[in-house]
Write a protein that holds these residues in place. Structure first.
Motif, PDB file in Angstrom:
ATOM      1  N   TYR A 106     -27.033  -7.821  21.156  1.00 40.93           N
ATOM      2  CA  TYR A 106     -25.943  -7.724  22.131  1.00 40.93           C
ATOM      3  C   TYR A 106     -26.217  -8.501  23.407  1.00 40.93           C
ATOM      4  CZ  TYR A 106     -23.285  -4.419  19.432  1.00 40.93           C
ATOM      5  OH  TYR A 106     -22.523  -3.851  18.454  1.00 40.93           O
ATOM      6  N   HIS A 107     -25.138  -9.010  23.991  1.00 41.85           N
ATOM      7  CA  HIS A 107     -25.206  -9.744  25.261  1.00 41.85           C
ATOM      8  C   HIS A 107     -24.319  -9.052  26.291  1.00 41.85           C
ATOM      9  CE1 HIS A 107     -27.263 -13.017  23.230  1.00 41.85           C
ATOM     10  NE2 HIS A 107     -26.436 -12.798  22.239  1.00 41.85           N
ATOM     11  N   PRO A 108     -24.701  -9.154  27.584  1.00 39.87           N
ATOM     12  CA  PRO A 108     -23.914  -8.444  28.602  1.00 39.87           C
ATOM     13  C   PRO A 108     -22.601  -9.139  28.942  1.00 39.87           C
ATOM     14  CG  PRO A 108     -25.733  -9.634  29.622  1.00 39.87           C
ATOM     15  CD  PRO A 108     -25.890  -9.808  28.139  1.00 39.87           C
ATOM     16  N   ILE A 109     -21.625  -8.340  29.321  1.00 44.88           N
ATOM     17  CA  ILE A 109     -20.376  -8.869  29.874  1.00 44.88           C
ATOM     18  C   ILE A 109     -19.942  -7.947  31.009  1.00 44.88           C
ATOM     19  CG2 ILE A 109     -18.936  -7.637  28.164  1.00 44.88           C
ATOM     20  CD1 ILE A 109     -16.938 -10.017  28.408  1.00 44.88           C
ATOM     21  N   THR A 110     -19.416  -8.525  32.070  1.00 48.55           N
ATOM     22  CA  THR A 110     -18.869  -7.741  33.174  1.00 48.55           C
ATOM     23  C   THR A 110     -17.421  -8.172  33.360  1.00 48.55           C
ATOM     24  OG1 THR A 110     -21.036  -7.687  34.215  1.00 48.55           O
ATOM     25  CG2 THR A 110     -19.166  -7.123  35.605  1.00 48.55           C
ATOM     26  N   THR A 111     -16.522  -7.237  33.329  1.00 49.86           N
ATOM     27  CA  THR A 111     -15.100  -7.552  33.515  1.00 49.86           C
ATOM     28  C   THR A 111     -14.633  -6.909  34.824  1.00 49.86           C
ATOM     29  OG1 THR A 111     -14.353  -5.625  32.290  1.00 49.86           O
ATOM     30  CG2 THR A 111     -14.725  -7.621  31.010  1.00 49.86           C
ATOM     31  N   GLY A 160     -13.196   0.539  28.664  1.00 47.96           N
ATOM     32  CA  GLY A 160     -13.768  -0.802  28.691  1.00 47.96           C
ATOM     33  C   GLY A 160     -13.390  -1.737  27.560  1.00 47.96           C
ATOM     34  N   THR A 161     -12.774  -1.215  26.503  1.00 52.81           N
ATOM     35  CA  THR A 161     -12.524  -2.063  25.339  1.00 52.81           C
ATOM     36  C   THR A 161     -11.432  -3.111  25.590  1.00 52.81           C
ATOM     37  OG1 THR A 161     -13.250  -0.330  23.840  1.00 52.81           O
ATOM     38  CG2 THR A 161     -11.876  -2.051  22.889  1.00 52.81           C
ATOM     39  N   ALA A 162     -10.290  -2.666  26.129  1.00 52.99           N
ATOM     40  CA  ALA A 162      -9.176  -3.606  26.342  1.00 52.99           C
ATOM     41  C   ALA A 162      -9.597  -4.788  27.236  1.00 52.99           C
ATOM     42  CB  ALA A 162      -7.956  -2.874  26.910  1.00 52.99           C
ATOM     43  N   SER A 182     -21.444  -2.090  31.252  1.00 51.65           N
ATOM     44  CA  SER A 182     -21.772  -0.854  31.937  1.00 51.65           C
ATOM     45  C   SER A 182     -21.040  -0.887  33.266  1.00 51.65           C
ATOM     46  CB  SER A 182     -23.285  -0.816  32.156  1.00 51.65           C
ATOM     47  OG  SER A 182     -23.597  -0.010  33.249  1.00 51.65           O
ATOM     48  N   GLY A 183     -20.372   0.201  33.620  1.00 60.67           N
ATOM     49  CA  GLY A 183     -19.671   0.197  34.891  1.00 60.67           C
ATOM     50  C   GLY A 183     -18.733   1.374  35.047  1.00 60.67           C
ATOM     51  N   PRO A 184     -18.104   1.466  36.222  1.00 58.86           N
ATOM     52  CA  PRO A 184     -17.221   2.596  36.490  1.00 58.86           C
ATOM     53  C   PRO A 184     -15.853   2.443  35.821  1.00 58.86           C
ATOM     54  CG  PRO A 184     -17.289   1.143  38.386  1.00 58.86           C
ATOM     55  CD  PRO A 184     -18.240   0.565  37.380  1.00 58.86           C
ATOM     56  N   MET A 185     -15.318   3.579  35.385  1.00 62.63           N
ATOM     57  CA  MET A 185     -13.972   3.668  34.819  1.00 62.63           C
ATOM     58  C   MET A 185     -13.242   4.735  35.634  1.00 62.63           C
ATOM     59  SD  MET A 185     -14.310   1.633  32.172  1.00 62.63           S
ATOM     60  CE  MET A 185     -15.812   0.798  31.657  1.00 62.63           C
ATOM     61  N   PHE A 186     -11.915   4.739  35.549  1.00 65.18           N
ATOM     62  CA  PHE A 186     -11.140   5.634  36.412  1.00 65.18           C
ATOM     63  C   PHE A 186     -10.036   6.337  35.632  1.00 65.18           C
ATOM     64  CE2 PHE A 186     -12.895   2.056  38.606  1.00 65.18           C
ATOM     65  CZ  PHE A 186     -13.472   2.600  39.740  1.00 65.18           C
ATOM     66  N   ARG A 187     -10.030   7.661  35.729  1.00 62.41           N
ATOM     67  CA  ARG A 187      -8.923   8.418  35.122  1.00 62.41           C
ATOM     68  C   ARG A 187      -8.591   9.593  36.020  1.00 62.41           C
ATOM     69  NH1 ARG A 187     -10.970   8.912  28.847  1.00 62.41           N
ATOM     70  NH2 ARG A 187     -11.526   6.715  28.634  1.00 62.41           N
ATOM     71  N   TYR A 188      -7.297   9.779  36.221  1.00 60.52           N
ATOM     72  CA  TYR A 188      -6.853  10.891  37.051  1.00 60.52           C
ATOM     73  C   TYR A 188      -6.828  12.156  36.195  1.00 60.52           C
ATOM     74  CZ  TYR A 188      -4.258  13.453  40.560  1.00 60.52           C
ATOM     75  OH  TYR A 188      -3.877  14.367  41.499  1.00 60.52           O
ATOM     76  N   GLU A 189      -7.968  12.870  36.190  1.00 61.18           N
ATOM     77  CA  GLU A 189      -8.081  14.098  35.409  1.00 61.18           C
ATOM     78  C   GLU A 189      -8.514  15.213  36.331  1.00 61.18           C
ATOM     79  OE1 GLU A 189      -9.377  13.759  31.077  1.00 61.18           O
ATOM     80  OE2 GLU A 189     -10.742  12.397  32.089  1.00 61.18           O
TER      81      GLU A 189
END
Ligand SMILES: [Zn+2]
Ligand SMILES: [Zn+2]
Length: 426
Positions: free
Chosen positions: A36-41, A82-84, A107-114
């Motif tokens: 695997y190789h890293p990606i940052t979006t 992170g998939t899309a 690796s990184g932050p994701m956001f959901r209003y829960e």
């Protein structure tokens, strides 16, 4: 103004920050062994990316996205997963022309209003992988086994792996039809949300947490009875490959995961120590998603792990991990006049890779010793005019309390050797 982090977010520092770094470093090393190789979006994307991929009928799109307009009126959304974004990047940079499968991790932050609760926050970190461009069941088995290998490497023992197949665009619709018919028969017993789900996408009823809906699903038709020949064979091979590498799993036909894009293999890993939010992570195939976004038909599979939940599970299993970085040496200055020499030595030790610190408040020797203790230093090194004159410095082992005298010019080498052997033993 109230100076408090927004609800469902938190500041990560000291031990928590160290743990998070340990999780990431372990992932970087281990995921690399699997190619695997890293990606940052970006943290935010155009809203449409998520509504079209995750699905209009999902809880994420219906209730949980942080969507806003920027100053030009574009609708943007803080990424809820992170998939899309990775798929978008794959298409945008035409990675399809590279040798496939291409394997990426993020690796990184994701956001959901829960509703925030233990193991669930509105900003949360995910570690995930995507393997794009192979239909081979070996990639499914490899992805699942990588996820388990990673969690076991961190030290987790009590893990439950659930496995299912969601079928494909040929067989899944016939299952959905049968499921819808069954649910329509029992419409009266469904919650309001689920009544709507029956029409939008009956599969989403499996996400419902309400007792009465869950009860109904116990008698519902199972996807695994409706798989086409191809999906059946694929699923059987994934299972036998997983068994061949000693990965234990349980078949769970009601596992659908909260995204519309999953096809064939779906999986989830749970910890019995986490209560209601027991999923550490999971994933699955999404063979139709790239085509849906206008790319060539390209199968893919991935998983994502919730970093906070993994840390919580480690804590509940009583696993001690390296946390915050430790201090090797505290340099105690005895008398102000020795400070210039002390500062030079401090600089030298740091440049040799020895974590060294000193007091910046001109405190008394007693106060400096207290500070060394609080900072968790392995050694304290005393630099004073007497020491400088003699050309010898006292070094105290903070754990045993033993003290030795070392010639000034030999100090760096002496410390490097001692610290190296101590860390090697750990
Ligand atoms: Zn199928
Ligand atoms: Zn319901």
């Amino acid at each position: 103004m109230e100076l408090r982090a927004p609800r469902g977010t938190s500041d990560i520092f000291s031990r928590q920050a160290g743990l998070r770094r340990h999780l990431e470093e372990t992932a970087v090393e281990l995921f690399g062994w699997y190619g695997y190789h890293p990606i940052t979006t970006p943290i935010f994307e155009r809203t449409e990316l998520f509504t079209r991929s995750i699905g209009e009928s999902t809880d994420i799109v219906q209730k949980e996205m942080y969507t806003f307009r920027d100053k030009s009126g574009r609708s943007l959304t803080l990424r809820p997963e992170g998939t899309a974004p990775v798929v978008r990047a794959f298409l945008e940079h035409k990675l399809v022309s590279q040798p496939l499968p291409i394997k990426l991790y993020y690796s990184g932050p994701m956001f959901r209003y829960e509703r925030p609760q233990a193991g669930r926050s509105r900003e949360f970190w995910q570690l995930g992988v995507e393997a794009i461009g192979s239909m081979n069941p070996a990639i499914d088995a490899e992805t699942v086994s990588l996820m388990m290998h990673y969690l076991e490497t961190l030290g987790l023992r009590d893990l439950e792996l659930l496995l299912n197949s969601m079928g494909c665009s040929r067989c899944c619709p016939s299952f959905v039809k049968v499921l819808r018919a069954y649910l329509e028969e029992h419409q009266a017993n469904l919650c309001t949300d689920c009544k709507r789900r029956v029409q939008l996408n009956p599969l989403r009823i499996f996400d419902c947490k309400k007792e009465r809906c869950r009860g109904l699903l116990k008698e519902a038709p199972l996807i695994t009875d409706y798989l086409c020949v191809d999906c059946k064979a694929h699923f059987a091979e994934v299972q036998s490959l997983l068994m061949s590498v000693g990965v234990e799993f349980k078949l769970e036909p009601s596992l659908v995961r909260g995204f519309d894009y999953y096809t064939k293999t779906a999986f989830e890993v749970r910890s019995p120590h986490l209560g209601a939010q027991n999923a550490l992570g999971g994933g699955g195939r999404y063979d139709g998603l790239i085509e849906e976004f206008g790319g060539p038909p390209t199968p893919a599979i991935g998983f994502a792990l919730g970093v906070e939940r993994v840390i919580l599970a480690l804590h509940r299993e009583g696993i001690d991990l390296p946390g915050d970085s430790t201090l090797d040496v505290f340099l105690a200055v005895v008398g102000k006049e020795s400070k210039p020499e002390g500062f030079k030595l401090l600089d030298k030790l740091r440049k040799l890779g020895i974590a060294t610190d000193m007091d910046y408040g001109d405190r008394s020797l007693k106060a400096q010793m207290k500070l060394a203790d609080r900072m968790g230093a392995l050694y304290t090194l005393f630099v004073g005019s007497e020491e400088l004159e003699k050309g010898m410095c006292k070094i105290r082992d903070m754990k045993s309390g033993e003290q030795v005298e070392v010639a000034f010019e030999k100090i760096p080498r002496w410390l490097k050797k001692q610290i190296g052997s101590r860390k090697g033993k750990k």
